[in-house]
Write an enzyme that holds these catalytic residues in place. Structure first.
Site, short mmCIF file in Angstrom:
data_model
loop_
_atom_site.label_atom_id
_atom_site.label_comp_id
_atom_site.label_asym_id
_atom_site.label_seq_id
_atom_site.Cartn_x
_atom_site.Cartn_y
_atom_site.Cartn_z
N CYS A 207 0.80 -1.23 0.00
CA CYS A 207 0.00 0.00 0.00
C CYS A 207 0.83 1.28 0.00
CB CYS A 207 -0.96 0.00 1.18
SG CYS A 207 -2.21 -1.29 1.03
N HIS B 265 -13.45 8.98 -7.62
CA HIS B 265 -12.51 9.12 -8.73
C HIS B 265 -11.49 10.22 -8.48
CE1 HIS B 265 -15.38 6.43 -10.62
NE2 HIS B 265 -14.40 6.13 -11.47
N GLU C 297 -12.73 -0.79 2.92
CA GLU C 297 -11.68 -0.58 1.93
C GLU C 297 -11.64 -1.77 0.97
OE1 GLU C 297 -7.78 1.68 2.77
OE2 GLU C 297 -7.24 -0.46 2.81
#
Length: 159
Positions: free
Chosen positions: A50, A94, A143
């Site tokens: 990550c 987005h 998530e």
């Protein structure tokens, strides 16, 4: 056989039911609304996958409680959706979260607290909701389909 029945006559207000019958109870209730958004981020000071730029399809769930009005509604699901669209989603969907959110490591734990603060503050602005005792009880941010962070009112606010 019982079960399916074709409705032949719709119930009419002031004929079949009266306004004072619309509110059924005086108890606190909770409604919940889910939203999804797609966003990219990366983590700082983290050794693992990550740390690289990557994306998620997040799912956010808001739990809001309060007392119903004279029509039996506490808050309209459409109103929750409008708050989400106008106040929160515009910063998330987005987007590259490292740019659009306040300076923070964009962990699920940090994002869910930010989301809680945004929704809670907006709900406190409207007198009709504060008079009805409307309050944000929790925000849950997935998530991944199996991993989420959560912020709860009892952890976030001192009354």
């Amino acid at each position: 056989m019982t079960g399916f029945k074709i409705v032949e006559k719709l119930q009419k207000i002031n004929e079949d039911i009266h306004k004072e019958q619309l509110k059924y109870h005086h108890k606190r209730v909770l409604v919940s609304k889910e939203f999804t958004f797609d966003a990219a981020h990366h983590l700082h000071c983290y050794e693992g996958k990550c740390k690289n730029l990557h994306g998620h399809t997040y799912k956010a769930i808001f739990g809001i409680s309060g007392y119903t009005d004279d029509t039996g509604l506490m808050i309209d699901f459409g109103e929750i959706k409008q708050i989400w669209k106008n106040e929160i989603e515009i910063h998330l969907d987005h987007r590259y979260l490292n740019d659009t959110l306040p300076l923070m490591n964009t962990t699920a734990e940090n994002i869910v607290v930010w989301m809680y603060e945004m929704m809670s503050e907006y709900l406190k602005k409207d007198l009709k909701w504060t008079e009805a005792g409307v309050r944000l009880e929790f925000v849950r941010l997935f998530e991944t389909p199996t991993s989420y962070a959560e912020a709860r009112r009892e952890w976030m606010e001192v009354e």
